[in-house]
Structures are given as C-alpha cells and as structure tokens.
Write a protein that holds these residues in place. Structure first.
Motif, short mmCIF file in Angstrom:
data_model
loop_
_atom_site.label_atom_id
_atom_site.label_comp_id
_atom_site.label_asym_id
_atom_site.label_seq_id
_atom_site.Cartn_x
_atom_site.Cartn_y
_atom_site.Cartn_z
N ASN A 104 0.82 -1.20 0.00
CA ASN A 104 0.00 0.00 0.00
C ASN A 104 0.86 1.25 0.00
OD1 ASN A 104 -2.47 -1.31 0.01
ND2 ASN A 104 -2.41 -1.59 2.23
N ALA A 105 2.16 1.06 0.30
CA ALA A 105 3.07 2.19 0.22
C ALA A 105 3.34 2.47 -1.24
CB ALA A 105 4.37 1.87 0.95
N VAL A 106 4.02 3.57 -1.48
CA VAL A 106 4.32 3.97 -2.84
C VAL A 106 5.30 2.98 -3.46
CG1 VAL A 106 6.22 5.45 -2.13
CG2 VAL A 106 5.01 5.92 -4.25
N THR A 107 5.15 2.71 -4.74
CA THR A 107 6.09 1.87 -5.49
C THR A 107 6.39 2.53 -6.81
OG1 THR A 107 4.23 0.62 -6.40
CG2 THR A 107 5.30 -0.29 -4.45
N ILE A 108 7.59 2.31 -7.31
CA ILE A 108 8.03 3.01 -8.51
C ILE A 108 7.57 2.25 -9.74
CG2 ILE A 108 10.08 3.75 -9.77
CD1 ILE A 108 11.37 4.26 -7.04
N THR A 109 6.75 2.88 -10.57
CA THR A 109 6.14 2.20 -11.71
C THR A 109 6.36 2.92 -13.03
OG1 THR A 109 4.04 3.36 -11.42
CG2 THR A 109 4.31 1.29 -10.23
N ALA A 110 6.94 4.10 -13.03
CA ALA A 110 7.01 4.88 -14.26
C ALA A 110 7.66 4.08 -15.38
CB ALA A 110 7.79 6.18 -14.02
N GLY A 111 6.95 3.94 -16.47
CA GLY A 111 7.48 3.29 -17.65
C GLY A 111 7.40 1.78 -17.66
N SER A 112 6.93 1.14 -16.58
CA SER A 112 7.02 -0.32 -16.51
C SER A 112 5.67 -1.00 -16.44
CB SER A 112 7.83 -0.73 -15.27
OG SER A 112 9.15 -0.27 -15.37
N ASP A 387 14.81 -1.78 6.62
CA ASP A 387 13.43 -2.11 6.27
C ASP A 387 12.96 -1.35 5.03
OD1 ASP A 387 10.99 -3.39 6.62
OD2 ASP A 387 10.16 -1.67 7.68
N GLY A 388 13.54 -0.18 4.79
CA GLY A 388 13.06 0.64 3.67
C GLY A 388 14.09 0.91 2.60
N ILE A 389 15.27 0.27 2.66
CA ILE A 389 16.32 0.54 1.69
C ILE A 389 16.85 -0.77 1.12
CG2 ILE A 389 18.56 1.59 1.26
CD1 ILE A 389 18.06 3.46 3.58
N GLU A 390 16.76 -0.92 -0.19
CA GLU A 390 17.34 -2.06 -0.90
C GLU A 390 18.36 -1.54 -1.89
OE1 GLU A 390 15.12 -5.73 -2.63
OE2 GLU A 390 15.51 -4.40 -4.34
N ILE A 432 14.77 3.47 -2.16
CA ILE A 432 14.62 3.97 -0.79
C ILE A 432 13.16 4.33 -0.54
CG2 ILE A 432 15.41 5.69 0.88
CD1 ILE A 432 17.83 6.13 -1.04
N LYS A 433 12.54 3.66 0.43
CA LYS A 433 11.19 4.00 0.86
C LYS A 433 11.33 5.01 2.01
CE LYS A 433 9.42 1.06 -1.99
NZ LYS A 433 9.04 -0.27 -1.61
N ARG A 437 4.51 6.73 1.86
CA ARG A 437 3.92 7.47 0.73
C ARG A 437 4.94 7.89 -0.32
NH1 ARG A 437 -1.18 9.64 0.81
NH2 ARG A 437 -2.43 9.25 2.67
N PHE A 438 6.21 7.94 0.04
CA PHE A 438 7.19 8.52 -0.86
C PHE A 438 8.39 7.60 -1.01
CE2 PHE A 438 10.84 11.52 -1.57
CZ PHE A 438 10.49 11.85 -2.87
N ALA A 439 8.76 7.31 -2.28
CA ALA A 439 9.91 6.46 -2.57
C ALA A 439 10.76 7.10 -3.66
CB ALA A 439 9.45 5.07 -3.03
N VAL A 440 12.05 6.78 -3.63
CA VAL A 440 12.97 7.32 -4.63
C VAL A 440 13.97 6.23 -5.02
CG1 VAL A 440 14.51 8.22 -2.84
CG2 VAL A 440 14.62 9.16 -5.16
N ARG A 441 14.32 6.18 -6.31
CA ARG A 441 15.28 5.20 -6.79
C ARG A 441 16.30 5.88 -7.68
NH1 ARG A 441 12.62 0.85 -10.28
NH2 ARG A 441 13.01 2.37 -11.92
#
Length: 711
Positions: A104-112, A387-390, A432-433, A437-441
C-alpha cells in the motif's frame, strides 16, 4: 507459429492439483487492523510445501508432521512472521505488521508493465499472452496491445515510443538474449523465438527503466523463467502448421523439460491465396531444453537452451525485375544462471548467456552471410540495508564477434566486414522508501566499449508518491546509451554512442484484481543518431553520428476484471508526436514505422457451462507516413488507416481420458487490406527509387490446433 505449447499451460492451471500429506494446519491471516489478507504465502520453513490464503484470508496446508516444524507467513509490504508448530495448535490466527516497503506504500512504476513483480502494475501473464486473439502465442504479439507500442504487421519486433526495433533489448533471467527474434526478411515480419510458457513473469518497460540494463535507447523486455516444475507432464500438439512433442521430468527439488517442434507452412499455403510467389514456404525445426535445481543452501540453478533452424524462399520484384528472396537461419541460445541467498537479507545472482546466429540471405543478385556470436557474463548483488532501503549493484561484460560476407552472383563485387567488441558495464541503484507514501530510486550505470574506445555514464532517477490507497503519481528521468547497430559498426569503429534522454510522468489508480487505470506522459530527446549518404552500392557510403530527434506522447491503459462476471478486457490508447534526422533522411521527419494514433481493445469471456473461452482483439491506427520518390516534400504522404480484428476460441475437453484443448483462431476477420505503409527501395543502379507496399502475405490466417496433456 509457436503455439505448440499454447493452452497446455491452461490445462495445467485449470487441472493442476497439490500433493497432500497426512496432517493439516489451517488458519487465517489478517493485517494488524484485522483486514483479511489475500494471497499471503504460507510455507513450512526448509521445505517446498506451501500454499496461499484465499479471498477471506484463510489457508489450509497438509504436512507430514507438525512437530518441530516452523510455518512462515510472508506478504509483500508486510513483515514476515515465523511460527513454531508443536502438533497441538492446528488452527492459527496470524496478524502481519506493515513494513515501510508496504504494497500500500508507494512503489516506482514509471514506464514499466510487470507480471511477476507485485509492486508494479501486473499486466500480462503467460496465460494472458496465449489467450490474446491474434498473438498466435507470441509474447511480442500480445505486448503490441499495450500502449506505447506500434502495431506493425510488417515487423514482428517491438517498436516503442518512436524508437526503431533495434532500440529494444530482451533479457532472460537478467541476461541478454542477443537475437530474440527470427530473421527479418523483406515483405515478411519477424517473430519472437521464445514461448510464453517458459516464463513466469514478463516485465515490459517502455522507458525510464533501471540502471541494471544498458544498450537500449527506448525499451527493455525482461523475461523471468519458471521455477522448478512440480508435476511430470507429456504434451502432444497437432496443428494445421506442424506439431510439437514435450516432456517434463520431476523430482523433489529438480525438473528437466525437453520439447521438439516442426513447422511447415507449405500444406496450408497450398490451400489459400498468397500475395507472395512462394517457392519454399517457411519450414523450421526447434529444440528447447530447460533444467532447474534447488540446493539445500537455498541456491537455484537455471539452465535454458533454445535451438532453431529455418528456411524460406519466394519471388518478388527488385528494380522492376523478378528476383528470388531466400533466407536460411540457424540460431542457438544458452542461458545458465545461479542465484544464492547470502544470509537473510542478501542475494547473489550470477550467470552467462551465449547466442550463436548464422544468417544466409539471397536477394536477386545480392548474397550475404552473417555470423554473430554474443556472450554476456553478469554478477548482481542485492541486499536489504534496512526495512526501507534495498541496494542493487552489479557488473557485466558483453562480448560480440560479428562477420558479414557479401558478394554479387556472377559479379566482381565482394566485401567482408567484421568487428569484435567488449562492452563492460557496472551499475549501482538503491531503492529507498522514505515513508509509506514517498519512494525514490536513484541509479547510475557505467559502460566502456573496447571497439569504439569510448565510455559513458548514465544517471537515472525515479520517484513516486502515493496519493491514496490505490492511487499514486510517479516520475522518472534517465540517460540511455547504445552502440550503433552491426549494420554500421561493420564499416569501422569511428562512431559515437547513440543517446536518448527520457522524461516520464505516470498516474495509476485501482487494482489489477478489479480495475486498473494508468496514464503516462513522456518526452524523449535523441542525440548522435547515425546518418549516412548513399553510395553506388549498399557497402559504399559516408557514416556520421550527427542525427537527432525527439518523441513525445501520451499512453492510456484501462483493464477491468470486475464489471462483467467471467469477462476480462483491456483498452489502450497511444498518441505520439515524433521526428528524427537519421539514416539517409534529408530532413527531420516522422519515421515511416510510426503511426500518430493507436487504439487496441482486447476482451476474453469464459463460458463455464461448455468449458470454452472466446476472445477478440481489435487494433486500429492512423496511417503511417511515407515518401513518394519525386515528391518535393519528404515524408509528406500518409497511408490509409489500419484496422485489424482477430477472434479465437478455446475448448477444454478430454481425449482418451487426457486433458485436451482444441484451439481455433482467425486473424483479420473483416478482411481489411491492412496496408500499414510503404517502404522505399533504393535503386543502386542509378535509376529512381521505388515504393514497396507493406502488406501481409496472407490477408487472413486461420489456425486449428489440438493440445493434449498426458500426466
């Protein structure tokens, strides 16, 4: 026509059963606020025995013995919970706590578009591909019903957001598949070499993709192979265009699959009208081998190999004279990869992929033979820092050895071109979560070409913000580099990297299980595209990297599985405005493979009472531009509007007690002319160039197949 495994997968999905033990443990899984969780993975630690929760969060698992065992409950976006079993507690109430990396948290989907990564928009699974009318079991045929792609009956390869076919790369288990399509022959489309049934996931990125992948200006298609098979199956396929025989052998932690196929279009073509004057209708033989093994340390070995040989010949008109077009192609692909968990939070993935391709082609008096060997080795390391960084890092080396031999029959012209290249790559990319609500890669990729003796550095960035429970906004930016294609590199190494910059904004709302709406706007800048001036023959010209261009547009995708019971449908729309100065274009213009507007609609309906699924797929596109030799304005004409309606039907039954699928399909039901445009054919003898209409060789294609699954 590789539909030989079509719908055998359907049989397995419909009729597959678990092998049960003697003791049952059941229960319910909820969130920490009491909401039932659907699809939670339930497994016995250290074994391959598991199940998932149903729509009410309930599960029931059979095991040999509960004493001393541990049960794990895992779900994307929640912390995994491990529970000890003592044989007394056979009904469990499990509450999972939400993690920062929540679904339910934000996930990066642009272009995919993805089918195996639940954090992204799940769009097409193997069964979706097989049952999409008109796809004929081809992954790329089904992907062309998604936004951002061009519908091109003259080219089976992927044309994405204004990019040429060479701007899309295909990866299998993270390793390059250098020749994923059959050979391109004038007048005929190519086709994907790999069957969808070989893969559990399909990630299709139309732009803004991960720093893990390079050498692709427009798009990447990532195929994830199947896990260890759990059931021994023999498959027999009988079709109007050939046949196939497959066998899978299994033990507890390993499986081996082998399939052989034979296709021959001659009997079918003898019954229908052809636009082309065939002297040797398409004939091919194929062999697929897969081996999967799980080790006690958690390691997984995957071996996948595909071999094909095909030939075809027909007569056409070149320079106002009848000429023979002949093509023979042999291709071998071998992919070996191994993944190993390093503790609880790290994973090491390594592998090597090799492609050998031999192409022999005759076009009139022109004869060419191409030999190409590609080898890529790759090592990737994934670790969960918190927990929020891969963090994902990796290195790769892609080697190419290319040779081209050209000569004119009964002529004096002979030419040989060759090159060798190592493309050495390295990347680093954390996801990085920051909050739920906000994630950045952010990411960066480095590459060095030993042939060009040049290097590049590609910065990439993707962000996403969750607007509501099922809605989010994503942004992506990246720079992408690619070597010029072999058709140019064989003339020398005095080239630069071609470059594209991507800017993407995406909005997504809803759930794939019910309704999903996705809208995406994008802009691409192209730099250093290859241009050339034509000489007295195809191997005489002046090549530069002074081309440029842009592509901008809007893609819309809507899929609905809820409104109508038993019905699944999706609608896509793409608008693109693009121009480029490349190849031998005298001015910047829209390429002849681009239609400004494309609409696709796919619908499937299962009739349970008669065990039958019916499907339809319709595509229409505005006319593509073309240049009439002698016109003052370049690319000023437009072809007619393209229309294509396909229908299919699949009936589930039994033959001699074995599960059987009878599949029928017909393409271009309305009998449209399907002229997608014209291709300008160069006249190297000094005369005027001429136009060749781009039409399918058969106006309508009818297919009938019987697929038997023997267990």
């Amino acid at each position: 026509m590789r539909i030989q495994i079509v719908l055998i997968i359907t049989v397995l999905l419909i009729s597959g059963q678990w092998l049960y033990g003697q003791t049952s443990v059941s229960g319910k899984v909820t969130s920490n606020v009491g909401e039932a969780l659907i699809g939670v993975n339930i497994s016995i630690v250290g074994t391959y025995n598991g199940t998932i929760t149903d729509e009410n969060g309930l599960f029931d698992l059979e095991v040999d013995d509960l004493n001393g065992k541990e049960l794990a409950a895992s779900y994307i976006g929640y912390k995994t919970q491990v529970i000890g079993l003592d044989g007394k507690h056979k009904y469990l109430l499990i509450k999972l706590s939400e993690s920062v990396a929540s679904l339910n948290a934000v996930t990066i989907t642009a272009g995919s578009f993805a089918a195996d990564d639940k954090q992204r928009a799940s769009v097409l699974e193997p069964l979706d591909i097989y049952t999409t009318a008109g796809s004929l079991g081809d992954i790329n045929g089904a992907l062309k019903t998604l936004p951002g792609t061009q519908s091109a009956s003259d080219d089976g390869r992927l044309l994405v957001r204004g990019g040429a076919a060479s701007e899309t790369s295909v990866y299998v288990d993270g390793l390059l598949a250098a020749k994923p399509f059959t050979s391109k022959v004038p007048d005929l489309p190519s086709r994907g070499r790999f069957s969808p049934s070989l893969f559990s996931g399909t990630v299709f990125s139309t732009g803004g993709y991960s720093a893990e992948y390079g050498q692709a200006l427009s798009s990447v298609l990532v195929l994830e192979s199947n896990d260890v098979a759990v059931e021994e199956v023999t498959g027999v396929s009988l079709m109007t265009v050939g046949g196939d025989l497959s066998k899978t052998w299994c033990t507890k932690n390993r499986s081996t699959s082998l399939s052989v196929g034979y296709m021959n279009l001659a009997p079918y073509y003898a019954l229908v009208n052809n636009r082309l004057d065939w002297t040797k209708p398409g004939e091919s033989e194929s062999l697929n081998f897969m081996h999967r093994k799980k080790f006690e340390n958690g390691g997984l070995l995957n071996i996948f190999s595909n071999a094909e040989y095909g030939n075809r010949a027909f007569n056409t008109i070149l320079n106002d004279e009848k000429a023979s077009i002949e093509n023979q192609n042999g291709n071998i692909y071998l992919n070996v990869n191994y993944s190993l968990p390093l503790g609880d939070k790290s994973l090491l993935k390594s592998g090597v992929a090799t492609t050998y391709n031999n192409d022999r082609q005759l076009a009139g008096i022109h004869r060419t033979q191409e030999n190409e060997v590609n080898v890529e080795g790759r090592v990737t390391f994934v670790t969960q820092l918190s927990d929020g960084i891969e963090l994902k890092t990796g290195i790769s080396d892609a080697f190419t050895n290319y040779e081209d031999h050209y000569n004119q029959i009964q002529g004096e012209t002979n030419w040989n071109g060759r090159y060798k290249d190592h493309i050495i790559g390295a990347f680093a990319e954390p996801e990085i979560k920051i909050t739920s609500r906000f994630a950045v890669r952010p990411g960066v990729r480095y590459e060095y070409s030993t042939y060009l003796e040049k290097q590049n550095l590609s910065p990439r960035l993707a962000t996403a913000y969750r607007l509501g429970k099922e809605s989010q906004l994503s942004l992506a930016y990246g720079q992408y580099f690619q070597n010029p294609v072999a058709d140019y590199l064989k003339f020398g190494s005095d080239f630069q990297y071609e470059k594209a910059s991507h800017y993407i904004m995406s909005f997504q709302t809803g759930s794939l299980r019910e309704r999903l709406l996705r809208m995406e706007a994008y802009y691409k800048d192209y730099y250093h595209l290859v241009t050339y001036t034509r000489g007295s023959h195809p191997y005489d010209g002046s090549y530069k990297n002074d081309g440029f261009g842009y592509a901008k547009g809007i893609d819309v995708f809507f899929r609905d599985r809820k409104t109508f019971i038993g019905t699944d449908y999706w609608i896509s729309y793409s608008y693109i405005d693009t121009k480029r100065l490349f190849e031998d274009y005298p001015v910047e213009a829209t390429p002849d493979f681009v239609a400004n507007h494309t609409v696709s609609a796919v619908a499937k309906y299962f009739i349970g009472a008669i065990h039958t699924q019916v499907g339809a797929a319709w595509t229409t596109a505005s006319g593509r531009p073309y240049h009439q030799p002698g016109d003052t304005d370049f690319m000023s004409r437009k072809a007619a509007i393209y229309n294509n309606l396909n229908l299919n039907l699949s009936y589930l039954t039994q033959i001699a007690g074995y599960s059987t699928i009878v599949h029928f399909s017909i393409s271009n039901v309305l009998g449209s002319k399907q002229l997608v445009g014209y291709q300008t054919i160069a006249n190297y003898d000094g005369g005027q160039d001429y136009l060749m209409p781009l039409l399918p060789d058969i106006k309508q294609f009818v297919f009938l197949g019987v697929f038997i699954s023997i267990k």
